[in-house]
Design a protein around this motif. Sequence first.
Motif, short mmCIF file in Angstrom:
data_model
loop_
_atom_site.label_atom_id
_atom_site.label_comp_id
_atom_site.label_asym_id
_atom_site.label_seq_id
_atom_site.Cartn_x
_atom_site.Cartn_y
_atom_site.Cartn_z
N ASN A 46 -8.75 6.48 -3.36
CA ASN A 46 -10.06 5.99 -2.96
C ASN A 46 -11.10 7.09 -3.20
O ASN A 46 -11.15 8.09 -2.49
N GLU A 47 -11.94 6.91 -4.22
CA GLU A 47 -12.89 7.95 -4.61
C GLU A 47 -13.92 8.24 -3.51
O GLU A 47 -14.31 9.39 -3.30
N GLU A 48 -14.39 7.19 -2.82
CA GLU A 48 -15.37 7.40 -1.75
C GLU A 48 -14.78 8.23 -0.63
O GLU A 48 -15.42 9.16 -0.10
N ALA A 49 -13.55 7.91 -0.24
CA ALA A 49 -12.88 8.68 0.81
C ALA A 49 -12.63 10.11 0.35
O ALA A 49 -12.76 11.06 1.13
N LEU A 151 -14.40 -3.24 -1.39
CA LEU A 151 -13.01 -2.80 -1.28
C LEU A 151 -12.79 -2.01 0.02
O LEU A 151 -13.64 -1.23 0.43
N ILE A 152 -11.64 -2.26 0.64
CA ILE A 152 -11.25 -1.54 1.85
C ILE A 152 -9.87 -0.94 1.61
O ILE A 152 -8.98 -1.61 1.09
N TRP A 153 -9.71 0.34 1.98
CA TRP A 153 -8.40 1.01 1.85
C TRP A 153 -7.81 1.16 3.24
O TRP A 153 -8.49 1.57 4.18
N ASN A 154 -6.53 0.85 3.39
CA ASN A 154 -5.91 0.93 4.71
C ASN A 154 -5.17 2.25 4.90
O ASN A 154 -5.20 3.14 4.04
N GLU A 155 -4.50 2.39 6.03
CA GLU A 155 -3.85 3.65 6.39
C GLU A 155 -2.66 3.98 5.49
O GLU A 155 -2.17 5.10 5.48
N ILE A 159 -5.09 -0.87 -1.10
CA ILE A 159 -6.27 -1.72 -0.99
C ILE A 159 -5.94 -2.89 -0.06
O ILE A 159 -4.92 -3.56 -0.24
N GLU A 160 -6.80 -3.12 0.90
CA GLU A 160 -6.59 -4.20 1.86
C GLU A 160 -7.27 -5.47 1.35
O GLU A 160 -8.47 -5.48 1.11
N PRO A 161 -6.51 -6.55 1.13
CA PRO A 161 -7.16 -7.79 0.67
C PRO A 161 -8.02 -8.39 1.78
O PRO A 161 -7.72 -8.24 2.96
N HIS A 162 -9.10 -9.02 1.38
CA HIS A 162 -9.90 -9.75 2.36
C HIS A 162 -9.20 -11.07 2.66
O HIS A 162 -8.39 -11.56 1.85
N GLU A 163 -9.51 -11.65 3.80
CA GLU A 163 -8.85 -12.90 4.20
C GLU A 163 -9.87 -13.94 4.64
O GLU A 163 -10.85 -13.62 5.31
N ASN A 164 -9.63 -15.17 4.27
CA ASN A 164 -10.40 -16.32 4.73
C ASN A 164 -9.57 -17.57 4.46
O ASN A 164 -8.76 -17.59 3.54
N PHE A 165 -9.75 -18.57 5.28
CA PHE A 165 -9.02 -19.84 5.16
C PHE A 165 -7.50 -19.63 5.17
O PHE A 165 -6.74 -20.42 4.61
N GLU A 199 -0.41 -4.18 -8.09
CA GLU A 199 0.51 -3.18 -7.56
C GLU A 199 -0.02 -2.38 -6.37
O GLU A 199 0.76 -1.90 -5.55
N ASP A 200 -1.34 -2.19 -6.30
CA ASP A 200 -1.90 -1.30 -5.28
C ASP A 200 -2.59 -2.03 -4.13
O ASP A 200 -3.18 -1.38 -3.26
N VAL A 201 -2.55 -3.35 -4.15
CA VAL A 201 -3.09 -4.12 -3.03
C VAL A 201 -1.97 -4.41 -2.04
O VAL A 201 -0.84 -4.71 -2.44
N ASP A 202 -2.26 -4.31 -0.77
CA ASP A 202 -1.27 -4.55 0.28
C ASP A 202 -1.16 -6.06 0.55
O ASP A 202 -1.61 -6.56 1.57
N TRP A 203 -0.53 -6.76 -0.38
CA TRP A 203 -0.43 -8.21 -0.30
C TRP A 203 0.51 -8.68 0.81
O TRP A 203 0.36 -9.77 1.33
N GLY A 204 1.51 -7.87 1.15
CA GLY A 204 2.54 -8.35 2.06
C GLY A 204 3.45 -9.33 1.33
O GLY A 204 3.39 -9.47 0.10
N GLU A 205 4.30 -10.01 2.08
CA GLU A 205 5.20 -11.00 1.47
C GLU A 205 4.46 -12.32 1.28
O GLU A 205 3.85 -12.84 2.22
N LEU A 206 4.53 -12.88 0.07
CA LEU A 206 3.84 -14.12 -0.25
C LEU A 206 4.81 -15.19 -0.74
O LEU A 206 5.77 -14.88 -1.44
#
Length: 342
Positions: A46-49, A151-155, A159-165, A199-206
């Motif tokens: 994360n370049e900003e961090a 974009l949000i980076w988690n611990e 990359i943390e995906p956004h969620e809706n619906f 590969e770098d998004v924290d999708w979890g199990e889908l």
Amino acid sequence: MNKQEALSLLETIKYPNLDKNIVELNLIETLEVEGKSLHVQLNLQNEEALISLVKTIKELFKNHFLDISVDKKIKKSKSLHYGSSLNPNNRAPYAKKVIAISSGKGGVGKSTLSANFAVGLAQHGYKVGLLDADVYGPNIPRLFGLESEKLIWNEKNKIEPHENFGIKIMSVGFTTPSHDTPLVWRSSVAISALVQFLEDVDWGELDYLVIDMPPGTGDVQLSMAEELPLYGAIIVTTPQTLSTDDVSRAIMMFKEVRVPILGLVENMSYFEAPDTGKIYEIFGKSKAKELCQNYKLKLLGKIPLDIEIRELSDIGKLPIAFAEEKNKKIYREICKQVIEEA
């Protein structure tokens, strides 16, 4: 100051917007102390961090060292070219099924179908992710009311995906400073970005990963067929001859790269006058059945040109959730057929 003392001081630095420090997050790749010189190498992308942490570290140690260097670990470039459509890689092992939604040309409602289809799967209780691979025209954020998100980076430095619906969403639209910032990328850069999102998004199990593909038959389509074991593709068209000409090429492309085609959806198929109920074929007579017969495809559905669908889509209220029952039913029936096929 020795190395252990320097590490203890680094433990006081919190990762931006998180309540954990950079040591417990395992972000210290290298820590070297030699006399009055300090070298810290950080393991994050994360370049900003990174900019924020470099400034904080230098400020924290300025009274202890004369020479302070802080850099990041160079991430090994991802391999993009060793897959093939005959023997594809699996960049998404977390997803049981990957479905691409594609079209021959732009403006046929592919993204709208992708969004409603993904939500329809979630309404059946499945865990669903939606990747907006239409890098030059990312519309998924607006369809979900997320056009202001970034974009949000988690611990875990993912990359943390956004969620809706009830679904997880990632789009290149989240990477731009404003909604009207153009992405003037060569295809190699676009493909690299999409591989990172896989590969770098924290999708979890889908259960399902739905990919909103760009229109046409270019590098992105070919790369997705080479880098993912696609369960199948859904093809979107309109009745207009210009659209059906292009969608024919898209159909043949998927056949050539041996990706199963789950079916065809004809969007803007007809207009039903709200006052009289009379049907008008604005874009010409439906060619869906003819296309399906010619290419031995299943017709999944015909979606009308409807003002309610357009209005709800523009304000981030997806028709499958907010429309009148007759329009909800069209999208739900498309989902049902794909689920039953599985």
